[in-house]
Design an enzyme around this catalytic site. Structure first.
Site, PDB file in Angstrom:
ATOM      1  N   ASP A   7       4.072  -4.658   3.666  1.00 46.33           N
ATOM      2  CA  ASP A   7       5.190  -5.065   3.743  1.00 46.33           C
ATOM      3  C   ASP A   7       5.681  -6.170   4.241  1.00 46.33           C
ATOM      4  O   ASP A   7       6.517  -7.030   3.747  1.00 46.33           O
ATOM      5  CB  ASP A   7       6.356  -3.736   4.370  1.00 46.33           C
ATOM      6  CG  ASP A   7       5.792  -3.542   5.686  1.00 46.33           C
ATOM      7  OD1 ASP A   7       4.614  -4.148   6.280  1.00 46.33           O
ATOM      8  OD2 ASP A   7       6.308  -2.846   6.582  1.00 46.33           O
ATOM      9  N   HIS A  45       0.888  -1.117   0.194  1.00 51.96           N
ATOM     10  CA  HIS A  45      -0.070   0.125  -0.035  1.00 51.96           C
ATOM     11  C   HIS A  45       0.729   1.287   0.080  1.00 51.96           C
ATOM     12  O   HIS A  45       2.079   1.245   0.321  1.00 51.96           O
ATOM     13  CB  HIS A  45      -0.750  -0.003   1.240  1.00 51.96           C
ATOM     14  CG  HIS A  45      -0.080  -0.149   2.576  1.00 51.96           C
ATOM     15  ND1 HIS A  45       0.437   1.226   2.879  1.00 51.96           N
ATOM     16  CD2 HIS A  45       0.249  -1.199   3.425  1.00 51.96           C
ATOM     17  CE1 HIS A  45       1.064   0.842   4.117  1.00 51.96           C
ATOM     18  NE2 HIS A  45       0.870  -0.458   4.412  1.00 51.96           N
TER      19      HIS A  45
END
Length: 413
Positions: A312, A40
Site C-alpha cells: 500500500d 498484495h
C-alpha cells in the site's frame, strides 16, 4: 484443506463463463499495453506478544492459520479470482488470445521479495493463466525488500530530513481523529490495556505523534497514529478473512459509519507518512523510474502485460509522486485496498490515429473480499477512473499519450 480450497477456486475460475460482454470502449480503440501495480492480497496481522496490538488491549486476539504478515489461504483464493477476471478483461479487449497460453515474453510478473507479495503474484498468474509457464520474478533472497519496492528515504541530508518531517507533521495536523480514537479506545478497552496499566499511556487523543525520516528507513511515526493504524488494520483483515462478526474487533463494530470512522486512522497514517509530495517523490523514485522504463522508454519492446506486486505504501506514494487528482473508491473503507491495482492502459485510437492512456483503480469491494465472491465480467471487480493533473481525461477517461509521457519523464528525473 488449504490445497482443496485453492483447487476449487482455480477450477471455478477456469470454468466460469468467458462468453461475457466487455466494458464498452469507444469504437476503433485497441488496447496495446497494460501495467498493473498491485498491492498484495489478504495477510495475517502482526500480533506477537509485546507488539503494538498486544499492548493496546486486555483482550485476546483471535488466532490465524498463517504466521503474521504472510498471505492467507483466502488471500490466495481472492487473488486467483482477480487473476481470472483480469484474463477475461484482457481477452475481451483483444490484447491476449482466448483459450491458450500467451506467447512467450507477452506477460512479465515482478514482485517484492516477501512471501505475501511473491505468493500474491503467483496466485494472480494461476488465476489469469492456469497451466501456463509464466514465472514470477523477484530478488533471490526472500524476506528482504527489493529496492524497486522499498519505500525508504534516499536523501541523507539534514535539510531533507527536516523538510520531510515537517511535511508529515503538516499532513497529520490536517486530520481530525478524536472521534476515531474515542471509538477505538471503547472497542479495545484501552483503559485496561498494558499500555495504560504498565506504561501509563492511557489516552490516544492526548498522546502526541513523533515523525521520523531517517536515511535508508521508511518514513515512520511513534505515537497514537501508529497504534490506531495497527489496530484498525487488524480489524479490517479480520473482516476480510471472514471471521464471525463477534470476533471482528471482539464484536465492537456494528455499523458502516463506525467502519468509516475507524478507517480514518488507517488512511490518515498512510496519508501522513507517504503522501506528502516531499516524501512521496523521494520514496517512490525507484518505482517511478521502473514504470517510466516500461510504459515510456521501452514500450515498443516491453511485454504487453506487466504485473507488479508491492505494498500500500508503494501505491500511496506513487499516486502523489505522479500527481494524481484526489479520488474516492466506492464500496471500500481503504484508500489503497488489499489486492487492489493501479492499471495503466495504453490504447490506440485507429479512427483518429492517436495514442492514449487510461488509468483505473481496479479493486474488490469490502463485501467481495469478505464473501470471497468470484469475479467475472458479469460480476466484475470495481473500477474507478483516475486522472493525472498533468494529463486531463476526456469523457471516457482517456488522456493523450504525449501528455502522459511528459508526466512520467518529469517524475522520473
Amino acid at each position: 484443506m488449504k490445497k482443496s480450497l485453492l483447487a476449487v477456486a482455480v477450477a471455478g475460475a477456469v470454468l466460469l463463463s468467458s462468453a461475457v460482454q466487455a466494458q464498452t470502449t469507444p469504437e476503433g480503440y485497441q488496447l496495446q499495453q497494460v501495467l498493473m501495480m498491485s498491492r498484495h492480497n489478504l495477510r495475517a496481522p502482526l500480533a506477537n506478544n509485546g507488539s503494538v496490538l498486544a499492548q493496546s488491549t486486555p483482550n485476546a486476539w483471535p488466532a490465524w492459520d498463517v504466521p503474521g504478515g504472510q498471505l492467507t489461504t483466502k488471500g490466495g483464493v481472492l487473488e486467483v479470482y482477480m487473476g481470472h477476471y483480469t484474463r477475461e478483461w484482457l481477452v475481451a479487449q483483444g490484447l491476449i488470445p482466448s483459450g491458450e497460453c500467451p506467447a512467450p515474453d507477452t506477460v512479465y510478473a515482478y514482485a517484492n521479495s516477501l512471501q505475501r507479495t511473491v505468493a500474491t503474484a503467483q496466485f494472480f498468474i494461476t488465476g489469469a493463466f492456469p497451466g501456463c509457464d509464466i514465472p514470477v520474478h523477484h530478488q533471490e533472497k526472500m524476506g528482504t525488500m527489493d529496492p524497486t519496492f522499498n519505500p525508504v528515504i534516499t536523501d541523507d541530508s539534514a535539510a531533507f530530513r527536516q523538510q520531510a518531517v515537517q511535511a508529515m507533521e503538516k499532513a497529520r495536523s490536517q486530520l481530525h481523529l478524536d472521534e476515531s480514537y474515542k471509538l477505538l479506545e471503547q472497542i479495545t478497552h484501552y483503559q485496561d490495556s498494558p499500555s495504560c496499566k504498565e506504561k501509563h499511556q492511557c489516552s490516544l487523543i492526548d498522546a502526541k505523534d513523533t515523525f521520523s525520516a531517517n536515511y535508508q528507513q521508511e518514513p515512520g511515526v511513534q505515537g497514537p497514529l501508529k497504534v490506531g493504524n495497527s489496530l484498525v488494520d487488524a480489524f479490517t483483515l479480520q473482516y476480510y478473512e471472514g471471521f464471525p462478526m463477534d470476533q471482528v474487533a471482539w464484536g465492537g463494530i456494528h455499523t458502516d459509519r463506525q467502519w468509516k470512522v475507524l478507517s480514518k486512522l488507517k488512511n490518515g497514517y498512510q496519508d501522513s507518512l507517504f503522501t506528502s509530495p516531499t516524501v512521496a517523490r523521494n520514496v517512490a523514485a525507484p518505482l517511478v523510474k521502473y514504470i517510466d522504463k516500461v510504459l515510456v522508454a521501452d514500450r515498443v519492446s516491453a511485454p504487453k502485460v506487466t504485473v507488479l506486486v508491492g505494498h500500500d505504501s508503494n501505491i500511496a506514494s506513487l499516486l502523489t509522486a505522479l500527481d494524481f487528482k484526489p479520488y474516492q473508491l466506492h464500496d471500500q473503507y481503504e484508500r489503497t485496498p488489499i489486492g487492489g491495482q493501479l492499471v495503466f492502459q495504453r490504447w490506440h485510437d485507429g479512427n483518429a490515429n492517436r495514442d492514449l492512456m487510461k488509468i483505473e483503480y481496479v479493486y474488490q469491494s469490502a463485501r467481495q473480499l469478505r464473501n470471497a465472491e468470484a469475479l467475472t465480467l458479469k460480476s466484475p471487480a470495481q473500477r474507478v477512473t483516475l486522472e493525472l493533473k498533468g494529463c486531463p481525461v476526456d469523457a471516457n477517461g482517456f488522456c493523450p499519450l504525449d501528455k502522459f509521457d511528459n508526466v512520467m519523464n518529469t517524475a522520473a528525473k
